[in-house]
Design a protein around this motif. Structure first.
Motif, PDB file in Angstrom:
ATOM      1  N   MET A   1       0.857  -1.194   0.000  1.00 17.79           N
ATOM      2  CA  MET A   1       0.000   0.000   0.000  1.00 17.79           C
ATOM      3  C   MET A   1       0.889   1.238   0.000  1.00 17.79           C
ATOM      4  O   MET A   1       1.983   1.232   0.561  1.00 17.79           O
ATOM      5  N   GLY A   2       0.420   2.315  -0.637  1.00 18.51           N
ATOM      6  CA  GLY A   2       1.185   3.543  -0.728  1.00 18.51           C
ATOM      7  C   GLY A   2       1.101   4.363   0.548  1.00 18.51           C
ATOM      8  O   GLY A   2       0.675   3.884   1.605  1.00 18.51           O
ATOM      9  N   HIS A   3       1.502   5.612   0.430  1.00 18.77           N
ATOM     10  CA  HIS A   3       1.466   6.526   1.562  1.00 18.77           C
ATOM     11  C   HIS A   3       0.048   6.658   2.117  1.00 18.77           C
ATOM     12  O   HIS A   3      -0.938   6.613   1.377  1.00 18.77           O
ATOM     13  N   SER A   4      -0.042   6.868   3.421  1.00 18.95           N
ATOM     14  CA  SER A   4      -1.319   7.084   4.087  1.00 18.95           C
ATOM     15  C   SER A   4      -1.593   8.589   4.160  1.00 18.95           C
ATOM     16  O   SER A   4      -0.751   9.357   4.644  1.00 18.95           O
ATOM     17  N   VAL A   5      -2.753   9.009   3.662  1.00 15.70           N
ATOM     18  CA  VAL A   5      -3.111  10.426   3.644  1.00 15.70           C
ATOM     19  C   VAL A   5      -4.449  10.621   4.343  1.00 15.70           C
ATOM     20  O   VAL A   5      -5.465  10.033   3.939  1.00 15.70           O
ATOM     21  N   ALA A   6      -4.450  11.412   5.398  1.00 12.82           N
ATOM     22  CA  ALA A   6      -5.689  11.732   6.098  1.00 12.82           C
ATOM     23  C   ALA A   6      -6.425  12.828   5.343  1.00 12.82           C
ATOM     24  O   ALA A   6      -5.808  13.784   4.856  1.00 12.82           O
ATOM     25  N   VAL A   7      -7.742  12.694   5.232  1.00 11.35           N
ATOM     26  CA  VAL A   7      -8.565  13.712   4.586  1.00 11.35           C
ATOM     27  C   VAL A   7      -9.526  14.264   5.626  1.00 11.35           C
ATOM     28  O   VAL A   7     -10.487  13.591   6.025  1.00 11.35           O
ATOM     29  N   PHE A   8      -9.255  15.461   6.095  1.00  9.02           N
ATOM     30  CA  PHE A   8     -10.122  16.097   7.089  1.00  9.02           C
ATOM     31  C   PHE A   8     -11.288  16.733   6.344  1.00  9.02           C
ATOM     32  O   PHE A   8     -11.101  17.512   5.419  1.00  9.02           O
ATOM     33  N   GLY A  26      -3.504   5.007  -5.634  1.00  8.73           N
ATOM     34  CA  GLY A  26      -2.769   4.045  -4.831  1.00  8.73           C
ATOM     35  C   GLY A  26      -2.384   4.509  -3.445  1.00  8.73           C
ATOM     36  O   GLY A  26      -1.622   3.828  -2.748  1.00  8.73           O
ATOM     37  N   PHE A  27      -2.915   5.642  -3.008  1.00  6.36           N
ATOM     38  CA  PHE A  27      -2.694   6.085  -1.634  1.00  6.36           C
ATOM     39  C   PHE A  27      -3.659   5.356  -0.696  1.00  6.36           C
ATOM     40  O   PHE A  27      -4.728   4.894  -1.123  1.00  6.36           O
ATOM     41  N   GLU A  28      -3.299   5.281   0.555  1.00 10.11           N
ATOM     42  CA  GLU A  28      -4.215   4.771   1.575  1.00 10.11           C
ATOM     43  C   GLU A  28      -4.964   5.975   2.147  1.00 10.11           C
ATOM     44  O   GLU A  28      -4.396   6.758   2.904  1.00 10.11           O
ATOM     45  N   ALA A  29      -6.210   6.140   1.751  1.00  8.00           N
ATOM     46  CA  ALA A  29      -7.003   7.292   2.167  1.00  8.00           C
ATOM     47  C   ALA A  29      -7.657   7.032   3.516  1.00  8.00           C
ATOM     48  O   ALA A  29      -8.341   6.025   3.699  1.00  8.00           O
ATOM     49  N   ALA A  41     -19.500   5.445   6.413  1.00  9.98           N
ATOM     50  CA  ALA A  41     -20.089   5.146   5.106  1.00  9.98           C
ATOM     51  C   ALA A  41     -19.033   4.858   4.040  1.00  9.98           C
ATOM     52  O   ALA A  41     -19.338   4.257   3.004  1.00  9.98           O
ATOM     53  N   PHE A  42     -17.786   5.273   4.273  1.00 13.53           N
ATOM     54  CA  PHE A  42     -16.720   4.981   3.312  1.00 13.53           C
ATOM     55  C   PHE A  42     -16.327   3.504   3.322  1.00 13.53           C
ATOM     56  O   PHE A  42     -15.683   3.021   2.390  1.00 13.53           O
ATOM     57  N   GLY A  43     -16.678   2.801   4.401  1.00 13.08           N
ATOM     58  CA  GLY A  43     -16.304   1.397   4.505  1.00 13.08           C
ATOM     59  C   GLY A  43     -14.825   1.194   4.741  1.00 13.08           C
ATOM     60  O   GLY A  43     -14.265   0.137   4.419  1.00 13.08           O
ATOM     61  N   LEU A  44     -14.181   2.191   5.319  1.00 11.65           N
ATOM     62  CA  LEU A  44     -12.748   2.152   5.618  1.00 11.65           C
ATOM     63  C   LEU A  44     -12.544   2.414   7.102  1.00 11.65           C
ATOM     64  O   LEU A  44     -13.460   2.841   7.819  1.00 11.65           O
ATOM     65  N   GLY A  45     -11.331   2.201   7.557  1.00 13.82           N
ATOM     66  CA  GLY A  45     -11.005   2.687   8.890  1.00 13.82           C
ATOM     67  C   GLY A  45     -11.112   4.199   8.889  1.00 13.82           C
ATOM     68  O   GLY A  45     -10.846   4.848   7.867  1.00 13.82           O
ATOM     69  N   TYR A  46     -11.522   4.791   9.977  1.00 14.56           N
ATOM     70  CA  TYR A  46     -11.680   6.249  10.033  1.00 14.56           C
ATOM     71  C   TYR A  46     -11.313   6.750  11.424  1.00 14.56           C
ATOM     72  O   TYR A  46     -11.172   5.964  12.373  1.00 14.56           O
ATOM     73  N   ARG A  47     -11.152   8.064  11.527  1.00 11.29           N
ATOM     74  CA  ARG A  47     -10.850   8.676  12.819  1.00 11.29           C
ATOM     75  C   ARG A  47     -11.718   9.916  13.006  1.00 11.29           C
ATOM     76  O   ARG A  47     -11.879  10.715  12.078  1.00 11.29           O
ATOM     77  N   VAL A  48     -12.246  10.036  14.206  1.00  9.86           N
ATOM     78  CA  VAL A  48     -13.119  11.163  14.537  1.00  9.86           C
ATOM     79  C   VAL A  48     -12.276  12.273  15.149  1.00  9.86           C
ATOM     80  O   VAL A  48     -11.487  12.038  16.067  1.00  9.86           O
ATOM     81  N   VAL A  64       0.084   8.778   9.965  1.00 12.32           N
ATOM     82  CA  VAL A  64      -0.192   9.105   8.561  1.00 12.32           C
ATOM     83  C   VAL A  64       0.959   9.923   7.995  1.00 12.32           C
ATOM     84  O   VAL A  64       1.755  10.513   8.730  1.00 12.32           O
ATOM     85  N   ASP A  65       1.032   9.973   6.671  1.00  8.43           N
ATOM     86  CA  ASP A  65       2.159  10.629   6.002  1.00  8.43           C
ATOM     87  C   ASP A  65       1.865  12.057   5.567  1.00  8.43           C
ATOM     88  O   ASP A  65       2.792  12.835   5.305  1.00  8.43           O
ATOM     89  N   ALA A  66       0.587  12.424   5.457  1.00  7.18           N
ATOM     90  CA  ALA A  66       0.206  13.771   5.031  1.00  7.18           C
ATOM     91  C   ALA A  66      -1.266  13.974   5.347  1.00  7.18           C
ATOM     92  O   ALA A  66      -2.003  13.010   5.601  1.00  7.18           O
TER      93      ALA A  66
END
Length: 337
Positions: A1-8, A26-29, A41-48, A64-66
């Motif tokens: 898996m590529g870099h992990s990027v958090a999306v706020f 190919g990023f881990e969103a 609803a994204f069906g992924l791990g998430y953070r509040v 996370v990387d960015a």
């Protein structure tokens, strides 16, 4: 898996486009926001997390990387998320179109980000980022110019809830004043109607009536690194009318969730009697912010940057190469005089 990027703000209108773009590349969103139901609803791990809760942001950015901030109004969220990115030592990118919020980022974080060695790229979106990349490309080998003009040819503008909310915040901060960039500085002026003029966009758009002094984030991003004392932005009257009327939100018409809206961004820089022009065109001003922001994150993580600390798109990256990487999502062509 590529870099992990958090999306706020992952579940907002632009945030969903950014999440999809990251996954496709190919990023881990990692979706981050205040509402666990919408994150799930994204069906992924998430953070509040919340922008005004530093501990929650620190936890959200652990490992996370960015981080890409898509949660407006950015006057309320940018500082908190940037602070967390600096504590985590990771790059920060946002899609802020708010003039004052972008000014705040440059004013308050330029020195701190440089010392920390952390890249902070505000306004990495359709408004602010794209215009800066185009103006920088148009400048070429010029080290200064007399004027830069950025004309937005939008066939319509169905604003998102975030755009409407950001507009309210901006008007409150300006106390109803208009703003323009002239004489090498921002100037705030009292009301009155915006001037109208005709602008000759390239075909197929052609001649359209635009509003002058319809000032966008380009007046912050372009002068940050280009020696241009006059930066003016324009908007087609039809699109401005839609925005003022708070037209219905964008409606998806394809499998990617994009609307039918089209755009042409016509950028002209002038030095003496010489003019240089670059034109970009594409579809859906919100959807197109996703490849802009994600390309920026990828380049920062790969080390393809030209400076450190807080910088606008044209200063941080090789502008012409960056735009080539976005083809065919954004079609760019120089128009010679």
């Amino acid at each position: 898996m590529g870099h992990s990027v958090a999306v706020f703000g992952a579940y907002g209108h632009t945030g969903r486009f950014v999440m999809a773009e990251l996954s496709e590349r190919g990023f881990e969103a990692l979706p981050v926001g205040r509402d666990p139901r919408r994150l799930a609803a994204f069906g992924l791990g998430y953070r509040v997390a919340s922008a005004d809760d530093p501990a929650s942001l620190d936890a959200a950015l652990t490992g996370v990387d960015a981080v890409i901030n898509c949660a407006g109004p950015f006057a309320s969220t940018a500082a908190g998320v940037i602070e967390a990115a600096l504590r985590a030592g990771i790059p920060y990118v946002d899609v802020a179109a708010e003039i004052e919020a972008n000014l705040d980022t440059f004013t308050h974080f330029t020195e701190r980000a440089r010392v920390a060695g952390v890249a902070v790229v505000p306004a990495m979106a359709f408004f602010g980022g794209l215009g800066d990349l185009l103006a920088t490309t148009a400048m070429g080998d010029w080290t200064s110019a007399d004027e830069a003009h950025v004309a937005y040819g939008l066939n319509s503008w169905h604003p998102t809830a975030g755009t409407v909310a950001a507009g309210v915040v901006s008007r409150e901060r300006r106390a109803g004043h208009r703003v323009r960039y002239t004489g090498g500085r921002l100037e705030y002026r009292s009301g009155g109607e915006l001037p109208r003029l005709d602008w000759d966009f390239p075909a197929p758009l052609g001649r359209r009536t635009v509003l002058g002094e319809f000032t966008m984030a380009d007046v912050v991003t372009i002068p940050r690194h280009l020696a241009i004392p006059e930066v003016r932005t324009y908007m087609t009257v039809d699109a401005a009318t839609d925005l003022t009327a708070a037209a219905a939100p964008p409606v998806a018409v394809d499998g990617r969730g994009r609307s039918a809206q089209t755009f042409t961004v016509d950028v002209i820089v002038r030095r003496g009697d010489a003019r240089r022009r670059v034109v970009a065109s594409g579809r859906d001003i919100y959807a197109v912010s996703a490849p802009l922001a994600v390309e920026a994150v990828g380049r920062v993580l790969d080390g393809r940057t030209r400076t450190s600390g807080v910088a606008s798109a044209g200063e941080m990256f090789d502008a012409a190469d960056f735009l080539r990487a976005l083809s065919p999502t954004i079609r760019v062509e120089p128009v010679s005089y």
